[in-house]
Design an enzyme around this catalytic site. Structure first.
Site, PDB file in Angstrom:
ATOM      1  NE  ARG A 164      -1.416   1.623  -6.233  1.00 11.65           N
ATOM      2  CZ  ARG A 164      -1.175   2.421  -7.273  1.00 11.65           C
ATOM      3  NH1 ARG A 164       0.055   2.697  -7.634  1.00 11.65           N
ATOM      4  NH2 ARG A 164      -2.173   2.943  -7.975  1.00 11.65           N
ATOM      5  CG  HIS A 165       1.250   6.981  -0.830  1.00 14.10           C
ATOM      6  ND1 HIS A 165       0.299   7.970  -0.743  1.00 14.10           N
ATOM      7  CD2 HIS A 165       0.703   5.873  -0.272  1.00 14.10           C
ATOM      8  CE1 HIS A 165      -0.769   7.486  -0.142  1.00 14.10           C
ATOM      9  NE2 HIS A 165      -0.551   6.214   0.154  1.00 14.10           N
ATOM     10  NE  ARG A 166       0.998   6.891  -8.267  1.00 11.06           N
ATOM     11  CZ  ARG A 166      -0.007   7.308  -9.006  1.00 11.06           C
ATOM     12  NH1 ARG A 166      -0.089   6.920 -10.250  1.00 11.06           N
ATOM     13  NH2 ARG A 166      -0.920   8.120  -8.498  1.00 11.06           N
ATOM     14  CG  ASP A 226       7.708  16.641  -1.683  1.00 13.56           C
ATOM     15  OD1 ASP A 226       6.642  17.131  -1.273  1.00 13.56           O
ATOM     16  OD2 ASP A 226       7.803  16.033  -2.777  1.00 13.56           O
ATOM     17  CB  SER A 264      17.455  -7.369  -2.491  1.00 15.89           C
ATOM     18  OG  SER A 264      17.480  -8.436  -3.408  1.00 15.89           O
ATOM     19  N   GLY A 265      15.172  -9.695  -1.442  1.00 13.19           N
ATOM     20  CA  GLY A 265      15.034 -11.131  -1.177  1.00 13.19           C
ATOM     21  C   GLY A 265      15.813 -11.950  -2.200  1.00 13.19           C
ATOM     22  NE  ARG A 288      -2.328   4.930   1.936  1.00 12.65           N
ATOM     23  CZ  ARG A 288      -2.867   3.915   1.273  1.00 12.65           C
ATOM     24  NH1 ARG A 288      -3.780   3.162   1.843  1.00 12.65           N
ATOM     25  NH2 ARG A 288      -2.541   3.685   0.022  1.00 12.65           N
ATOM     26  CD  GLN A 310      -2.836  -1.108   2.433  1.00  4.79           C
ATOM     27  OE1 GLN A 310      -2.868  -0.170   3.201  1.00  4.79           O
ATOM     28  NE2 GLN A 310      -3.627  -2.149   2.567  1.00  4.79           N
TER      29      GLN A 310
HETATM   30  C1  LIG Z   1      -8.459   3.787   1.364  1.00  6.87           C
HETATM   31  C2  LIG Z   1      -7.608   3.543   0.137  1.00  6.87           C
HETATM   32  C3  LIG Z   1      -7.855   2.470  -0.686  1.00  6.87           C
HETATM   33  C4  LIG Z   1      -7.046   2.243  -1.826  1.00  6.87           C
HETATM   34  N1  LIG Z   1      -7.289   1.154  -2.620  1.00  6.87           N
HETATM   35  C5  LIG Z   1      -6.479   0.896  -3.686  1.00  6.87           C
HETATM   36  C6  LIG Z   1      -6.670  -0.258  -4.519  1.00  6.87           C
HETATM   37  O1  LIG Z   1      -7.586  -1.048  -4.295  1.00  6.87           O
HETATM   38  N2  LIG Z   1      -5.827  -0.477  -5.550  1.00  6.87           N
HETATM   39  C7  LIG Z   1      -4.795   0.378  -5.855  1.00  6.87           C
HETATM   40  O2  LIG Z   1      -4.056   0.143  -6.818  1.00  6.87           O
HETATM   41  N3  LIG Z   1      -4.597   1.486  -5.096  1.00  6.87           N
HETATM   42  C8  LIG Z   1      -5.398   1.760  -4.025  1.00  6.87           C
HETATM   43  N4  LIG Z   1      -5.180   2.873  -3.253  1.00  6.87           N
HETATM   44  C9  LIG Z   1      -4.077   3.781  -3.617  1.00  6.87           C
HETATM   45  C10 LIG Z   1      -4.604   5.069  -4.276  1.00  6.87           C
HETATM   46  O3  LIG Z   1      -5.320   4.787  -5.456  1.00  6.87           O
HETATM   47  C11 LIG Z   1      -3.419   6.010  -4.583  1.00  6.87           C
HETATM   48  O4  LIG Z   1      -2.596   5.428  -5.569  1.00  6.87           O
HETATM   49  C12 LIG Z   1      -2.583   6.267  -3.366  1.00  6.87           C
HETATM   50  O5  LIG Z   1      -3.394   6.660  -2.293  1.00  6.87           O
HETATM   51  C13 LIG Z   1      -1.528   7.321  -3.656  1.00  6.87           C
HETATM   52  O6  LIG Z   1      -2.159   8.562  -3.805  1.00  6.87           O
HETATM   53  P1  LIG Z   1      -1.592   9.638  -4.804  1.00  6.87           P
HETATM   54  O7  LIG Z   1      -1.677   9.120  -6.203  1.00  6.87           O
HETATM   55  O8  LIG Z   1      -2.285  10.918  -4.533  1.00  6.87           O
HETATM   56  O9  LIG Z   1      -0.067   9.796  -4.291  1.00  6.87           O
HETATM   57  P2  LIG Z   1       1.278   9.752  -5.124  1.00  6.87           P
HETATM   58  O10 LIG Z   1       1.387   8.509  -5.922  1.00  6.87           O
HETATM   59  O11 LIG Z   1       2.379  10.050  -4.137  1.00  6.87           O
HETATM   60  O12 LIG Z   1       1.145  10.937  -6.137  1.00  6.87           O
HETATM   61  C14 LIG Z   1       0.940  12.288  -5.720  1.00  6.87           C
HETATM   62  C15 LIG Z   1       0.314  13.031  -6.862  1.00  6.87           C
HETATM   63  O13 LIG Z   1       1.234  13.030  -7.987  1.00  6.87           O
HETATM   64  C16 LIG Z   1       0.519  12.833  -9.200  1.00  6.87           C
HETATM   65  N5  LIG Z   1       0.952  11.570  -9.842  1.00  6.87           N
HETATM   66  C17 LIG Z   1       1.734  10.611  -9.294  1.00  6.87           C
HETATM   67  N6  LIG Z   1       1.973   9.625 -10.180  1.00  6.87           N
HETATM   68  C18 LIG Z   1       1.290   9.947 -11.290  1.00  6.87           C
HETATM   69  C19 LIG Z   1       1.118   9.319 -12.551  1.00  6.87           C
HETATM   70  N7  LIG Z   1       1.687   8.166 -12.851  1.00  6.87           N
HETATM   71  N8  LIG Z   1       0.348   9.932 -13.446  1.00  6.87           N
HETATM   72  C20 LIG Z   1      -0.233  11.111 -13.186  1.00  6.87           C
HETATM   73  N9  LIG Z   1      -0.114  11.769 -12.004  1.00  6.87           N
HETATM   74  C21 LIG Z   1       0.648  11.196 -11.073  1.00  6.87           C
HETATM   75  C22 LIG Z   1      -0.961  12.811  -8.848  1.00  6.87           C
HETATM   76  O14 LIG Z   1      -1.466  14.098  -8.938  1.00  6.87           O
HETATM   77  C23 LIG Z   1      -0.963  12.395  -7.390  1.00  6.87           C
HETATM   78  O15 LIG Z   1      -2.102  12.823  -6.688  1.00  6.87           O
HETATM   79  C24 LIG Z   1      -5.974   3.122  -2.130  1.00  6.87           C
HETATM   80  C25 LIG Z   1      -5.737   4.216  -1.293  1.00  6.87           C
HETATM   81  C26 LIG Z   1      -6.522   4.430  -0.159  1.00  6.87           C
HETATM   82  C27 LIG Z   1      -6.217   5.615   0.733  1.00  6.87           C
END
Ligand SMILES: Cc1cc2nc3c(=O)[nH]c(=O)nc-3n(C[C@H](O)[C@H](O)[C@H](O)COP(=O)(O)OP(=O)(O)OC[C@H]3O[C@@H](n4cnc5c(N)ncnc54)[C@H](O)[C@@H]3O)c2cc1C
Length: 277
Positions: free
Chosen positions: A92-94, A188, A102-103, A199, A89
């Site tokens: 996912r905060h890219r 940042d 590393s495994g 979160r 999870q």
């Molecule tokens: C309660 C909950 C349930 C979730 N369930 C799922 C799930 O079932 N499956 C799943 O895959 N994820 C799931 N997520 C993850 C969610 O979809 C987001 O990917 C995650 O919360 C990261 O948020 P973010 O994209 O804003 O943050 P970051 O990835 O840190 O990105 C920050 C911002 O940068 C921009 N950005 C980053 N990367 C890109 C890109 N590639 N293209 C365009 N803009 C970009 C966007 O504006 C984004 O808001 C869940 C999250 C939560 C909180």
């Protein structure tokens, strides 16, 4: 102003803060502080002429107006240890930058997460909500034992495959999601606030929230003013859609609330859902 040193942050730098049964958060480094945010926002005025209360007001103004760039000037590095299902999870905060153990290169440790009895809820109808009635304690204890048994079995199989000479990258594939992993993570402050808003929400998985709570406490030592405004203006705030604003206006004018059914439920829930840390 050159490199920012914040005495309160220096005191906790590199200390391990325990999370869950075997995890931790360690703030390895920070770059910038409240002063850096102010300095970046006032780039054309220079530093030293403003009082602390004016700095506080400026930071609050920036947060309220979503002027986010100055917050990107503050960066944190953490060392984190958590179960793989939480790390998935996390990733996912890219906007975060990470380097994970590393495994393929090292042998995975026999360290698995076992949820505490209080954390073992039955499945709720709304999949992201927590059930109001917890599992019976005996049933939860039996599940803990079951988890332990499965983890032990899969680690024994992993170890025997390693001993037989199978490549580590293949031997590991039957290890469970509860296996602990470790990584360095850099983010940042602007994106970290976004991460914390998502979160620390009650819809985030409880284990994830435990890590997020500690991260918020740690970054408060570096930028207390920014965290204070974040808590007030973002974390504890809720947003209303167009129909809800119209309903609010009617209610405030002493008229009946025009919303009903699920729309009304969602509207009322918002008054209970602002983060209460
Ligand atoms: C309660 C909950 C349930 C979730 N369930 C799922 C799930 O079932 N499956 C799943 O895959 N994820 C799931 N997520 C993850 C969610 O979809 C987001 O990917 C995650 O919360 C990261 O948020 P973010 O994209 O804003 O943050 P970051 O990835 O840190 O990105 C920050 C911002 O940068 C921009 N950005 C980053 N990367 C890109 C890109 N590639 N293209 C365009 N803009 C970009 C966007 O504006 C984004 O808001 C869940 C999250 C939560 C909180």
């Amino acid at each position: 102003m050159a490199h920012c040193i914040v005495p309160a942050a220096e005191l906790i730098l590199d200390k391990e803060f325990k999370v869950l049964d075997k995890g931790f958060v360690r703030m390895v480094d920070y770059f910038g502080s409240d002063q850096r945010i102010v300095q970046a926002a006032r780039v054309s005025y220079g530093d030293g002429t403003k009082s602390i209360s004016e700095d506080e007001a400026l930071i609050d103004y920036l947060i309220r107006h979503q002027h986010t760039s100055p917050f990107e000037q503050v960066v944190f590095t953490f060392h984190l240890k958590m179960p793989i299902f939480i790390a998935r999870q996390w990733m996912r905060h890219r906007m975060g930058r990470m380097n994970e153990m590393s495994g393929r290169l090292s042998v995975m440790k026999e360290e698995f997460y076992i949820p505490s009895i209080e954390n073992m809820d039955p499945q709720c109808k709304d999949k992201l909500e927590r059930a109001l009635t917890p599992l019976d304690a005996d049933e939860a204890k039996a599940i803990q034992k079951d988890f332990e048994k499965g983890q032990k079995k899969s680690y024994e199989s992993y170890k025997s495959l390693i001993e037989k000479g199978l490549a580590r990258e293949i031997a590991r594939i039957n290890l469970p999601l509860s296996t602990y992993t470790e990584f360095y993570w850099q983010m940042d402050l602007n994106n970290l606030f976004r991460f914390l808003k998502l979160r620390l929400d009650s819809h985030a998985q409880l284990e994830m929230r435990e890590y997020a709570k500690i991260i918020l406490e740690l970054i408060k030592t570096v930028c207390p003013m920014a965290c204070d405004s974040f808590e007030n203006c973002i974390l504890k705030s809720v947003s209303f859609n167009g129909k809800e604003i119209a309903a609010l206006r009617k209610v405030m004018a002493g008229e009946a609330n025009p919303l009903s059914g699920k729309e009304l439920d969602r509207f009322l829930t918002k008054f209970r859902s602002g983060q209460q840390l």
